[in-house]
Scaffold this active site. Structure first.
Site, short mmCIF file in Angstrom:
data_model
loop_
_atom_site.label_atom_id
_atom_site.label_comp_id
_atom_site.label_asym_id
_atom_site.label_seq_id
_atom_site.Cartn_x
_atom_site.Cartn_y
_atom_site.Cartn_z
N HIS A 130 0.84 -1.20 0.00
CA HIS A 130 0.00 0.00 0.00
C HIS A 130 0.87 1.25 0.00
O HIS A 130 1.98 1.26 0.56
CB HIS A 130 -0.90 0.02 1.24
N ILE A 169 -37.40 36.16 -23.49
CA ILE A 169 -37.42 37.40 -22.73
C ILE A 169 -36.95 38.57 -23.59
O ILE A 169 -37.52 39.64 -23.58
CB ILE A 169 -36.57 37.27 -21.46
N CYS A 172 -15.24 0.39 8.25
CA CYS A 172 -16.42 0.46 9.11
C CYS A 172 -17.64 1.05 8.42
O CYS A 172 -18.72 1.09 9.01
CB CYS A 172 -16.10 1.28 10.37
N SER A 201 -26.83 42.18 -27.61
CA SER A 201 -25.72 42.19 -28.55
C SER A 201 -25.06 40.84 -28.69
O SER A 201 -24.48 40.53 -29.73
CB SER A 201 -24.68 43.23 -28.09
N ASP A 207 -19.88 45.06 -20.53
CA ASP A 207 -21.18 45.47 -21.06
C ASP A 207 -22.06 45.98 -19.92
O ASP A 207 -23.22 45.59 -19.78
CB ASP A 207 -21.86 44.30 -21.78
N CYS A 224 -9.04 2.56 12.11
CA CYS A 224 -9.39 1.34 11.37
C CYS A 224 -8.18 0.75 10.64
O CYS A 224 -8.34 -0.21 9.88
CB CYS A 224 -10.50 1.62 10.37
N THR A 283 -29.55 35.66 -26.96
CA THR A 283 -30.99 35.74 -26.69
C THR A 283 -31.27 35.08 -25.35
O THR A 283 -30.75 34.00 -25.06
CB THR A 283 -31.79 35.04 -27.80
#
Length: 648
Positions: A139, A355, A155, A359, A468, A176, A362
């Site tokens: 490991h 809505i 666990c 520029s 903007d 653990c 949409t």
């Protein structure tokens, strides 16, 4: 010898030998499974006397610098003699090879079969080594804080601070650690065993023992923790770390405490691609013919099917461009760019009402876990450069969190580029001032200006230029709460020539700064250009009308403002506008951008103005409305019960 065996049992049990990934019939690795070659000392030579031959014993040198002496009885094979000695050390004969040390040739050895009669080897010296192709590894623990929801693989409880193996992904609490399986699965070697079960060891020309049965491999994979199975179910190539010390190294330090995993290890890289493991298991179970395996090319994986066994240097040199090339490949699951999780599938969003359009796109009202605003950008067939630049900007926008900023909720790249933001029920400031002509009081107008400056100050602190800024992009949400939208997105607000981004005048003419109109610099947009646009918004608030209302020609406005011939008429401001606000409007719309203040200064000026405004405090003598009824009752009671005074 009994003391050594007892100590080794304690270490093995302390690391949860029974909870190993493989079952008892398969190979189980000890706590430290590096292939340390046993170094014989000169003092060991000549110690073997004739007494060993008469006592029916064999001296055996084991891995990890261990040794033992076993008793031999008639009819026993090497497998029977060494089984117990190997088992107490967490080893299995199927994972090891046994050799006879040649006394006449120092340093040479001859391999023996496990079924060899042990009686014929009485008095000899044997050596047991790990097989090269056995997937043994240790490991590689690292301490980790799990910011996302995670659970301990031991666990199954919630895990915040703990450890994680960089090789197999096993994660657990510190308390653990005694139950962590001792064996860490080396997936690259398992893949070789699955694809080439009949491969031989070519170093000595001696055939390798039979490979592990496919049943054991399936069981070992199925017995992995749930999180590890999920990790290796993705078709990506992983790069993990595993220790690789020299085969001649020695155990110079004692074993660490079993309560804390060893998180200090020299690391090299291994590649894991578990989809190929699953495909190999599936194809092997369906058809065991060699043609089924040979039909798959060797270059299907970025890491390759087979990896030659070459010594890994202590520090591997990296090519200058290797880092960028690896980043361009498929990202591992654990290191995937977090902006990936902000991309929304177009099929999940339902568009309803249009809505308006501006520029750069949409705007629609849509449904995505509630009401949202969807802005479909005017970008047709975006190039890879545009798409990458758009994602880079989205990575910045998704980090914006402020009360005066529209909440960014996600983006879409399929068919059209689009961004999804919070939906505001209120109207824009432009609609309030110039369409509905809402009558605001002066303190309300100043508060709207303060909130707008506060939101812009936050954006500039994040190095986001609005580009903007105008009253159409300022929304009044739930009363007088200001929300600024349509900020950033330089990718969309720029013109592209091939793969190069070219700046162009963007935004509405009335709110464009003179330097932006002139476009004399490569990038005229700056914090000061946003300040100019904010000054025009202040003019709208304090005058109730748009600037240059007497000029009907758009080109004339562009020419006069760009040349510096025209500026907003401050005489049109309201009569009750504070002088400090008039000065602030004049400073924000100055023609030289270096003379304009920045938003921290603007915000402090407006806050100072708010505190200096006269406030009407309630009179102390005025009765409270909720106490009026009680007062009337008291007065009535007093009038009716007052006694008459006698008149003398």
């Amino acid at each position: 010898m009994e003391h050594i065996q007892g100590a080794w049992k304690t270490i093995s049990n302390g690391f949860g030998l029974k909870d190993a990934v493989f079952d008892g019939s398969s190979c189980i690795s000890p706590t430290i499974v590096q292939q340390f070659g046993y170094q014989r000392r000169a003092s060991d030579d000549g110690k073997l006397t004739d007494s060993s031959k008469t006592s029916n014993t064999i001296r055996v040198f084991l891995p990890n610098k261990q040794r033992t002496v076993v008793n031999v009885r008639n009819g026993m094979s090497l497998h029977d003699c060494l089984m117990k000695a190997l088992k107490v050390r967490g080893l299995q004969p199927e994972c090891c090879a046994v050799f006879r040390l040649l006394q006449e040739h120092k340093g040479k050895k001859a391999r023996l079969d496990w079924n060899t009669d042990a009686a014929s080897l009485i008095g000899e010296e044997l050596q047991v080594d790990f097989l090269d192709h056995v997937p043994l590894t240790t490991h590689n623990f690292a301490r980790k804080t799990f910011l996302k929801l995670a659970f301990c693989d031991i666990c199954q409880k919630f895990l915040l601070n703990g450890f994680r193996c960089q090789t197999c992904g096993y994660k657990f609490h510190e308390h653990c650690s005694t139950k962590v399986p001792t064996m860490c699965v080396d997936w690259s070697n398992i893949r070789q065993l699955l694809l080439f079960p009949n491969s031989t060891v070519g170093d000595s020309g001696v055939p390798a023992p039979p490979s592990f049965p496919m049943r054991r491999m399936r069981e070992s994979v199925s017995r992995m923790p749930a999180s590890s199975q999920h990790r290796y179910s993705t078709p990506h190539a992983f790069t993990f770390n595993t220790s690789s010390p020299s085969s001649e190294g020695s155990l110079s330090q004692r074993q660490r405490s079993t309560s804390t995993p060893n998180v200090h290890m020299v690391s090299t890289t291994l590649h894991v691609d578990s989809r190929m493991i699953e495909d190999a298991i599936r194809s092997h179970s369906e058809s065991a013919s060699p043609s089924a395996l040979s039909s798959s090319p060797n270059n299907l994986s970025p890491t390759g099917w087979s990896q030659p066994k070459t010594p890994v240097p202590a520090q591997r040199e990296r090519a200058p461009g290797s880092g960028t090339q690896e980043k361009n490949k498929i990202r591992p699951r654990g290191q995937r760019d977090s902006s990936y999780y902000w991309e929304i599938e177009a099929s999940e969003v339902m568009l309803s009402t249009r809505i308006g359009s501006g520029s750069f796109g949409t705007v629609y009202k849509g449904k995505w876990h509630g009401d949202v605003a969807v802005k479909i950008l005017k970008v047709v067939d975006p190039t890879p450069e545009q798409l990458q630049a758009f994602r880079n900007e989205v990575a910045v926008l998704r980090k914006t969190r402020h009360v005066n900023i529209l909440l960014f909720m996600g983006y879409m790249t399929k068919d059209n580029l689009a961004i999804v933001t919070q939906w505001c029920e209120g109207s824009s400031l432009y609609k309030h001032l110039h369409v509905q002509e809402t009558k605001f009081q002066m303190f309300q107008l100043i508060d709207i200006a303060r909130q707008t400056a506060q939101g812009m100050d936050y954006l500039h602190a994040k190095n986001i230029i609005h580009r903007d800024m105008k009253s159409n992009n300022i929304f009044l949400h739930e009363g007088l709460t200001v929300k600024i939208g349509d900020f950033g997105l330089a990718t969309v607000k720029s013109r592209w020539s091939g793969s190069q981004q070219v700046e162009q005048p963007t935004g509405s003419v009335l709110w464009m700064a003179p330097e932006v109109i002139r476009m004399q610099d490569d990038n005229p947009f700056s914090f000061q250009s946003d300040v100019y646009s904010y000054g025009i918004v202040l003019y709208e608030l304090m005058a109730g009308e748009l600037p240059y209302a007497h000029i009907n020609n758009r080109d004339q406005i562009i020419f006069m403002v760009g040349r510096g011939y025209a500026s907003p008429d401050l005489s049109r401001l309201y009569k009750n506008c504070p002088k400090a606000m008039k000065r602030l409007v004049a400073d924000c719309v100055k023609k030289v951008k270096e003379e304009r203040p920045l938003f921290p200064q603007i915000l402090s000026s407006i806050e100072l103005l708010q505190h200096s405004l006269p406030k009407i405090n309630r009179s102390a003598s005025e009765p409270s409305l909720h106490r009026a009824a009680h007062t009337e009752d008291i007065n009535a009671c007093t009038l009716t019960t007052s006694p008459r005074l006698p008149v003398f």
